[in-house]
Structures are given as C-alpha cells and as structure tokens.
Design an enzyme around this catalytic site. Structure first.
Site, short mmCIF file in Angstrom:
data_model
loop_
_atom_site.label_atom_id
_atom_site.label_comp_id
_atom_site.label_asym_id
_atom_site.label_seq_id
_atom_site.Cartn_x
_atom_site.Cartn_y
_atom_site.Cartn_z
CG HIS A 106 1.22 -3.45 -8.20
ND1 HIS A 106 2.40 -4.11 -8.02
CD2 HIS A 106 1.01 -2.70 -7.08
CE1 HIS A 106 2.91 -3.76 -6.84
NE2 HIS A 106 2.09 -2.92 -6.25
CB SER A 163 3.15 -3.65 -3.25
OG SER A 163 3.33 -2.38 -3.81
CB ALA A 164 4.86 -0.96 0.45
CG ASP A 218 4.12 -5.97 -10.54
OD1 ASP A 218 3.02 -5.95 -9.97
OD2 ASP A 218 5.03 -6.76 -10.24
N GLY A 277 0.82 -1.21 0.00
CA GLY A 277 0.00 0.00 0.00
C GLY A 277 0.85 1.26 0.00
CB ALA A 278 2.25 3.39 -1.67
#
Length: 554
Positions: free
Chosen positions: A454, A214-215, A339, A127-128
């Site tokens: 992604h 991701s993150a 992605d 979630g960045a």
C-alpha cells in the site's frame, strides 16, 4: 579536457542566460489578493513556479463547512508550506497541526515562455482520514508530495491541499447538529477555488483532473459522485481506494460521536455538539484514536470509524446509486497487488517474520472477522474460498500470501473492480481504465514473495527516482517515467496513451474487450495488458458473499 572545459563554459553561460530570461508568472492575482511564489531553475530553459500556502478558505469553524477566505492586503508571501490540519501523531499519543490549515500549493512548469491553458492535476492525500498533509512525509527537505517532477515531466500544473481529518473532519452526530463530511467539503472548496483561480496561473479550468491515494482515492470517488462538483472536474484517478470500500462510509456515526463525547466529558444528549465545539480541539482529536489490535479476530480495518457519511447533502444517497454523476468524467481506477499487506502485518505480525509461522486458525479468525457483517456462515464461506487451493499441507509462504490476498481483495481490490463496472456501465462520454501496480516493494525487511505494498506507487508518480536518484535503481526510474507519462497524458486528453509523453504499451479501455487492465511495473510490454482481474474473488465478494443476509448489530 579542453573540450570538456569549453562545454562546461557553454552550459554555465546557457544557465545564466536562461536565469536572466526566466519564464515566470511573478506575482499572481487571486480572488483573495496577490500571491508571490518562487521560480526554480530545474534544467536548460526549464523552470517551475512554486506557490506554497495559499488559503483557499477561511480558518474553519469547528464542525462546520468551510467558508470563503476574506482576503488580504498587499502581496502574500507564498513560499512556505503552512500547518497541516490538526491530527494524531503516528503513535496516537499526541497531536500535531492546527485548525487554521486550509491552504494549497501550486507547481507551474515553464519553458522559454510563460505557460498558458495547461491541464491541472489536483492531488488528495491519503491517511485513513486520520493523518496526512498537502506536502506529505519528508526527509530533511524532500517532501513526498512535491509536485515539481510531475509538473515538469508531464507539462501539467500540480496542486496539493490540506483538508480536515479525524473528529474535526469526519465526526457526525447523524443529524443536523453536525452532519459530518467536513473534510470532503474542504476538498470540494479546494477544487472549486482551483476552478475559479487557476487560469491566472496558466491553467485550464475546464481540464481539471483530481487524483488521490488510499483515503484520498476514495475521496476522489466521493468528489465525482457528489452533485456539488457538477462541472468542476473533467477527469479522475483513484489509486487504491473507492467510495465502495468497506472503510469509506460509516453506518453508525452517532454511536462513535457519543464515544468521543464521553471521552472528553461532553453529554450525549441534544447539547453534545455544542459541547464538542467548545472543548479543546486537541482533546477531541486525541479522542478519535483507533484501536491498534494485533489480533486476526479484530482486524484494524474494522476499527476505522471516522470517514464519510451519507448526509443527504454532499452525498445524497448510497455511492453505488450516484455513478450517473460520473457519466462524462474520464476515470482511472487501480490498486497495488499487495495493498492489504500493510494491514495484514498489523493483524497478524508473523506475516513479515520468516522465523515465525502463520497458523491456519489465524487465517480462519481473520476470514470470520472480515465477514462479520454477514454472519458465521459467510465467514466459513470466505475461509473456504481463500483456502480451496491449499491442498492438505499448505506451505507457510502460501498461508501468508493468502492472508495478504484476503485483505487486499476485501479492503481494496474488489470494491475498486465494482467501481470500474459501475463507472463503465453509467458512462456516456467518460472513459474507464483499470490498472494493477505490481512493482515489488523496496523495503529490505519484507519477504521475498512481496509485491507492491500500500502506497508504494506514490514515490513513482511524484518522481522520487528522479529527484533523489541515489536511492533508486534505473528500473525504478523506468517505473516513474511510465506512470508519469500515463497519468499526465490522461490529464491532457482523457486517454493515457495520447498526450505529450511516450508510453511503453497501449492501455486499452476497461470495457473494450473483456474488462482489460494494465499491469504496471518496470519491464512493461504487450504482455502487460491483461483481462478479468481476480474474477473469481470479485464474483465471490459481490455475488456469493453479498447474498448472505446482513447481521443486525445490537
């Protein structure tokens, strides 16, 4: 008809008897006190004990490391998810969640007897570093990160947890006042809690696999690189993200901390951090919103400025110098083949619009913007590298796919390949595996040429085609079965081919012969084992692009 009726009676009787003799942990002792979850019957003599909302640390001090929970009296009711950590809403106009958020959830599969010594899989959400929670997004009561299917089908314990996000998790003053990485410290605290307590839940504390997307995948990499986790982690899986990604480390944290301070009315002198600690945490969180541009010249990835920092403590040095700490950790790293699509559609909205063409100038602007750290000449070289195969009259489809390839390579794929090489080169007993996830996106509005976007992989690893079968086709259940088999075999043995689940094709180690990788999709066979993933692009970014001098910012 009579036979069917009789069969139904036998099944009902078996379920009743099974429920009466349900294998269950009951109340479990932890370092903070007793916890009581729920026991779910999920099949014939198959159960899952579910514990939700167990605190793994005290409510955290603002811009401070987590500390142990003081404990509780009596038996803690661990049957509901707790608040997510304070964070922006998707539209960035408000906040949700709480500062009191350091809780975890546990799924323990049970058969006819209570399980013991099971492998443990600890998930870190993406979630960045701005959004997310231990339970994930939900529709009605169907949560994305529900660990039931993964735990039951793979015979592993699954753990999910919250960690702080946005300014409260990743703001850094660049000095001792607020060193940063609080979200990473939260993750470490959760992993350490699992190591200390999971035996009481039937888990093996010496066989912990951390995995994330991701993150969360970059976080997995940070956790195995950090000397703080020595002896805690046996294996790791990074899905679409590593510590080497351009968005994973912030080089000028003080500048961004000062921007947030100004926004909430704090000074930017020696009193800045003290002021931020006393300011309304909702205001501080809102001040960390990212600029959502729709311009190829200002790609969204360049606007992600709240993430990890080289603090000299949790991360004592540059990530590429710390892979020696992973020498005895088995590691899977992979990406989805498109992605970068989710970012490309923000930067150049015409990507998804069949009625609108994408211009060559937009591609050029994007190439220049992604290359800005190395200057104009590097930007020109990047544009030329990605358009060399176009010919004199590229189709709109070719241009759009080039944009997605460019963002995928820069943001995810090339850094992931670099991490694979570094892990393999530093490995002693640790094994290295590479994959490319290519199952096409299920989004009906996407172009026909679309591959795996992604986060498309998450629904399969958490078994959604099984828990919500009406939303999927049989081929999607195949993908979920394959991924769960590889992932949980790996958690059991360190080898995705060997464990309790059958796999469709043997997955070779990365460095066994020509840097091999596994192409994961719904119809896998021996042709799914490939090698040298996007070698030309990896060479371009790691050698040619990297040879240009770094441009100093004012």
């Amino acid at each position: 008809m009579v036979m069917m009726s009789t069969l139904g009676v036998f099944i009902s009787l078996a379920l009743i008897l099974g429920t009466a003799n349900a294998a269950s942990l009951g109340a479990v002792y932890t370092e903070g006190g007793m916890v009581q979850g729920k026991n779910r019957l999920i099949g014939l003599f198959r159960y899952v004990d579910v514990f939700k909302g167990i605190p793994f640390a005290a409510p955290p001090g603002r811009l401070e490391k987590p500390v142990p929970h003081p404990g509780w009296d009596g038996v803690l009711d661990a049957t509901d998810y707790r608040n997510r950590c304070l964070q922006l809403t998707l539209l960035q106009t408000d906040v949700v969640g709480s500062e009191d958020c350091l809780y975890l959830n546990i799924w323990v599969p049970q058969g006819s007897k209570v399980s013991t010594n099971l492998p443990v899989m600890v998930f870190i959400y993406g979630g960045a570093f701005l959004l997310g929670s231990s339970q994930g997004a939900n529709f009605l009561n169907n949560y994305l990160y529900d660990g039931q299917e993964l735990a039951d089908r793979g015979n592993v314990i699954v753990v999910t947890f919250n960690y702080r996000l946005g300014p409260l998790g990743f703001l850094s003053s660049g000095d001792a006042d607020a060193p940063g990485n609080y979200g990473l410290w939260d993750q470490h605290a959760a992993i350490a809690w699992v190591h200390r307590n999971i035996r009481n839940f039937g888990g093996n504390p010496d066989n912990i696999t951390i995995f994330g997307e991701s993150a969360g995948a970059a976080s997995v990499n940070f956790q195995i690189l950090s000397p703080k986790n020595k002896g805690l982690i046996r294996r790791a899986i990074s899905q679409s993200g590593v510590a080497l990604c351009p968005w994973a480390i912030i080089r000028n944290p003080r500048q961004h901390a000062e921007e947030i301070a100004r926004t909430v009315g704090c000074p930017i002198d020696s009193g800045m951090v003290a002021c931020l600690k006393m300011t309304d945490p909702k205001a501080v969180t809102l001040a960390g919103k990212i600029k959502m541009s729709t311009s190829a010249a200002e790609p969204i990835v360049n606007n992600l400025y709240l993430s990890a920092v080289i603090d000299g403590d949790f991360l004592p040095n540059e990530p590429e110098t710390l892979f020696g700490n992973t020498a005895n950790i088995d590691y899977i790293v992979g990406v989805n083949d498109m992605d970068g699509h989710i970012f490309a559609t923000v930067d150049i909205p015409s990507i998804n619009n069949a009625l609108a063409s994408t211009s060559v100038d937009e591609v050029r602007s994007l190439a220049m913007a992604l290359s800005e750290s190395r200057g104009v000449d590097a930007g020109i070289a990047t544009f030329q590298e990605y358009t060399v195969s176009w010919g004199s009259d590229p189709s709109d489809k070719d241009i759009k796919k080039t944009v997605v390839d460019l963002e995928t390579d820069y943001i995810f794929l090339v850094p992931s390949q670099a991490a694979l090489y570094l892990h393999s080169d530093n490995a002693v007993s640790g094994r290295t595996y590479s994959y490319l996830f290519t199952e096409p996106s299920r989004m009906p509005v996407y172009p026909l040429w679309m591959g795996a976007d992604h986060a498309d992989d998450l629904q399969y690893i958490f078994g959604k085609p099984f828990s919500t079968p009406l939303g999927y086709f049989p081929r999607h259940r195949d993908v979920a079965q394959y991924m769960i088999a590889y992932w949980t075999n790996f958690a059991h043995t360190g080898d995705p081919n060997n464990g309790e689940s059958k796999v469709p094709v043997a997955w070779p180690e990365f460095a066994s012969s020509g840097h091999q990788y596994l192409d994961i999709h719904n119809s896998m066979n021996s042709n799914s084992v490939k090698q040298m993933l996007r070698t030309r692009e990896v060479y371009y970014w790691t050698r040619v692009f990297a040879s240009y001098p770094v441009v100093k910012k004012n």
